[in-house]
Enzyme design. Structure first.
Site, PDB file in Angstrom:
ATOM      1  N   HIS A 188       0.833  -1.212   0.000  1.00 28.37           N
ATOM      2  CA  HIS A 188       0.000   0.000   0.000  1.00 28.37           C
ATOM      3  C   HIS A 188       0.867   1.261   0.000  1.00 28.37           C
ATOM      4  O   HIS A 188       0.463   2.294   0.541  1.00 28.37           O
ATOM      5  CB  HIS A 188      -0.994  -0.008   1.174  1.00 28.37           C
ATOM      6  CG  HIS A 188      -2.098  -1.010   0.967  1.00 28.37           C
ATOM      7  ND1 HIS A 188      -3.205  -0.747   0.197  1.00 28.37           N
ATOM      8  CD2 HIS A 188      -2.234  -2.289   1.385  1.00 28.37           C
ATOM      9  CE1 HIS A 188      -3.991  -1.816   0.173  1.00 28.37           C
ATOM     10  NE2 HIS A 188      -3.414  -2.772   0.882  1.00 28.37           N
ATOM     11  N   SER A 228      -2.280 -11.271  -8.493  1.00 29.16           N
ATOM     12  CA  SER A 228      -2.341 -10.344  -9.636  1.00 29.16           C
ATOM     13  C   SER A 228      -2.572 -11.004 -10.988  1.00 29.16           C
ATOM     14  O   SER A 228      -1.874 -10.718 -11.968  1.00 29.16           O
ATOM     15  CB  SER A 228      -1.060  -9.505  -9.732  1.00 29.16           C
ATOM     16  OG  SER A 228      -0.995  -8.644  -8.662  1.00 29.16           O
ATOM     17  N   SER A 229      -3.562 -11.869 -11.044  1.00 32.73           N
ATOM     18  CA  SER A 229      -3.896 -12.459 -12.341  1.00 32.73           C
ATOM     19  C   SER A 229      -4.414 -11.389 -13.302  1.00 32.73           C
ATOM     20  O   SER A 229      -4.187 -11.483 -14.514  1.00 32.73           O
ATOM     21  CB  SER A 229      -4.929 -13.568 -12.182  1.00 32.73           C
ATOM     22  OG  SER A 229      -6.047 -13.085 -11.474  1.00 32.73           O
ATOM     23  N   SER A 255     -10.958 -17.742 -24.012  1.00 35.02           N
ATOM     24  CA  SER A 255     -10.155 -18.066 -22.835  1.00 35.02           C
ATOM     25  C   SER A 255     -10.290 -19.543 -22.523  1.00 35.02           C
ATOM     26  O   SER A 255     -11.405 -20.075 -22.494  1.00 35.02           O
ATOM     27  CB  SER A 255     -10.617 -17.257 -21.627  1.00 35.02           C
ATOM     28  OG  SER A 255     -10.124 -17.855 -20.445  1.00 35.02           O
ATOM     29  N   ASP A 307       2.513   1.976  -3.121  1.00 36.74           N
ATOM     30  CA  ASP A 307       2.682   2.398  -4.535  1.00 36.74           C
ATOM     31  C   ASP A 307       1.861   3.644  -4.862  1.00 36.74           C
ATOM     32  O   ASP A 307       2.367   4.585  -5.467  1.00 36.74           O
ATOM     33  CB  ASP A 307       2.457   1.244  -5.530  1.00 36.74           C
ATOM     34  CG  ASP A 307       1.089   0.592  -5.485  1.00 36.74           C
ATOM     35  OD1 ASP A 307       0.271   0.914  -4.583  1.00 36.74           O
ATOM     36  OD2 ASP A 307       0.821  -0.252  -6.369  1.00 36.74           O
ATOM     37  N   ASP A 361       1.644  -3.932  -9.484  1.00 40.97           N
ATOM     38  CA  ASP A 361       1.391  -5.259 -10.064  1.00 40.97           C
ATOM     39  C   ASP A 361       1.757  -5.297 -11.548  1.00 40.97           C
ATOM     40  O   ASP A 361       2.395  -6.235 -12.021  1.00 40.97           O
ATOM     41  CB  ASP A 361      -0.087  -5.639  -9.906  1.00 40.97           C
ATOM     42  CG  ASP A 361      -0.550  -5.559  -8.463  1.00 40.97           C
ATOM     43  OD1 ASP A 361       0.313  -5.521  -7.568  1.00 40.97           O
ATOM     44  OD2 ASP A 361      -1.772  -5.534  -8.241  1.00 40.97           O
ATOM     45  N   GLY A 386      -4.745 -13.452  -4.785  1.00 36.19           N
ATOM     46  CA  GLY A 386      -4.105 -12.148  -4.624  1.00 36.19           C
ATOM     47  C   GLY A 386      -2.739 -12.101  -5.286  1.00 36.19           C
ATOM     48  O   GLY A 386      -1.846 -11.392  -4.839  1.00 36.19           O
TER      49      GLY A 386
HETATM   50  C1  GLA Z   1      -3.097  -4.261  -4.977  1.00 34.66           C
HETATM   51  C2  GLA Z   1      -2.903  -3.137  -5.987  1.00 34.66           C
HETATM   52  C3  GLA Z   1      -1.472  -2.626  -5.968  1.00 34.66           C
HETATM   53  C4  GLA Z   1      -1.007  -2.307  -4.542  1.00 34.66           C
HETATM   54  C5  GLA Z   1      -1.332  -3.449  -3.591  1.00 34.66           C
HETATM   55  C6  GLA Z   1      -1.045  -3.107  -2.162  1.00 34.66           C
HETATM   56  O1  GLA Z   1      -2.358  -5.388  -5.359  1.00 34.66           O
HETATM   57  O2  GLA Z   1      -3.229  -3.580  -7.278  1.00 34.66           O
HETATM   58  O3  GLA Z   1      -1.352  -1.503  -6.812  1.00 34.66           O
HETATM   59  O4  GLA Z   1      -1.571  -1.099  -4.111  1.00 34.66           O
HETATM   60  O5  GLA Z   1      -2.691  -3.847  -3.685  1.00 34.66           O
HETATM   61  O6  GLA Z   1       0.310  -2.914  -1.958  1.00 34.66           O
END
Ligand code: GLA
Length: 375
Positions: free
Chosen positions: A31, A120-121, A64, A33, A166, A118
């Site tokens: 948190h 980041s797909s 897909s 970025d 991400d 969590g």
């Molecule tokens: C998510 C958001 C990122 C970042 C994180 C927390 O993954 O996509 O940009 O803010 O939360 O660090």
């Protein structure tokens, strides 16, 4: 490659280009970025592969392997639904950047990022498609430009006000390293993360819980940080230099969020310092401190994440923290090889005691960022 076979079967020809973009875990810098701060993510071995060919018309046909049924023809700007929004968002941002509509495309997607973990797909999906279209149309965009475009797609089109971490991790990471990124200047550096030579592993603990309110809470945290920065007269919380002075001027949630962001940036720098000094075995305390700050000051943890962290420490992990946005998803634990089983057993037992569904364990090996795959 099965995505190429699926492309051929659906569209009757070979794809012109195939790109893979990975998901990520964040080692530290959570948190931070969107507060113009510092992050240290690395790419995971799972991601999204996009096989793409241009079309003569403006149509976009999407397939897909994770969605039942054949290809769908999607409208370019409106009424995109579900996962297709990420792809349409990238196309819309490309149109915006070029000042004209990019030609249509046939796109087949295959992904293996564990869902809801969590990891980041969605960034992997955006970046794989952005890289493929950049390649296809010879746009010459850099990996960071592609990351920024993908972030804009998510901000403006999907409506998730995420930061740059991400997408940057997916586009820029290099094998065996973490990405030290300054989210204001966008300067980045690959930092070697040689765990194996020290007999260490990073274990991902997927809680398999994802709380539905996460999106709204994320936007709320971001707004609280922006409001605190305004009150302090700085452009972003990154700029707070006198923390105790700043805390005197804030109250409640804004005070707590500021405390987290400022100390978290310090923890990123401290961790980088330890890595530089070849003291990777000593980073555990920083991971633990990050977790406590996210739990108590930033209030984005969840019972499942807290139990994963506490039980892995009881099982012998050297440090552990939630990773990513929070409210479920995954934790990471730094574990000596000979403690892996005891950490897994400890977390599994703690979940069983609470009658929670068993967590999933995944090894986190720093993987390469987005790359073109041979056809
Ligand atoms: C998510 C958001 C990122 C970042 C994180 C927390 O993954 O996509 O940009 O803010 O939360 O660090």
């Amino acid at each position: 490659m099965r995505v190429i076979e699926a492309f051929r079967a659906a569209f009757g020809a070979d794809p012109r280009t195939v790109w893979h973009a990975p998901g990520r875990v964040n080692l530290i810098g959570e948190h931070t970025d969107y507060n113009d701060g510092l992050v240290l993510p690395f790419a995971v071995p799972w991601g999204v592969t996009a096989a793409v060919s241009p079309r003569d018309d403006r149509a976009v046909r999407l397939l897909s392997l994770q969605s039942p049924g054949g290809p769908v023809t999607i409208s370019r700007h409106e009424d995109a639904q579900g996962w297709t929004r990420y792809v349409v968002g990238v196309l819309a941002m490309l149109d915006h950047r070029l000042g004209e509509q990019v030609p249509g495309a046939d796109i087949a997607i295959d992904g293996d990022v564990p869902r809801g973990a969590g990891l980041s797909s969605s960034a992997a999906l955006e970046v794989s498609v952005a890289c493929a279209l950049n390649d296809l149309h010879g746009l010459g965009m850099t990996p960071m430009e592609l990351a920024l475009l993908s972030q804009r797609a998510e901000n403006d089109f999907v409506g998730m006000p995420c930061g740059i971490m991400d997408q940057a991790a997916s586009a820029l990471c290099q094998e065996g390293t973490a990405l030290f990124l300054d989210c204001r200047s966008l300067a980045s550096r690959a930092v070697p993360l040689d765990l194996a030579s020290q007999g260490l592993r990073i274990l991902i603990i997927d809680t398999r819980v994802h709380h539905e309110h996460a999106g709204g809470e994320y936007a709320k945290r971001r707004a609280e940080c922006e409001s605190a920065a305004r009150k302090l007269g700085v452009a972003a919380l990154r700029d707070v230099t006198d923390l105790s002075g700043a805390l005197d001027r804030l109250q409640g949630a804004e005070r707590n969020r500021t405390m987290h962001v400022v100390t978290e940036n310090h923890r990123v720098q401290a961790l980088i310092g330890l890595l530089r000094a070849d003291k990777i075995t000593e980073i555990g305390a920083l991971l633990n401190a990050s977790h406590l700050s996210l739990r108590d000051q930033y209030e984005v943890s969840s019972p499942e994440l807290d139990v994963a962290v506490e039980a892995s420490l009881r099982g012998g992990a050297r440090g552990a923290r939630m990773t990513g946005g929070g409210f479920g998803g995954s934790a990471i634990a730094l574990v000596a090889e000979d403690r892996l089983d005891s950490v897994k057993e400890s977390v599994t037992a703690a979940y069983a005691e609470r009658a929670w569904q068993p967590p999933r364990f995944l090894p986190a090996v720093p993987a390469p960022g987005a790359r073109r795959l041979p056809l």
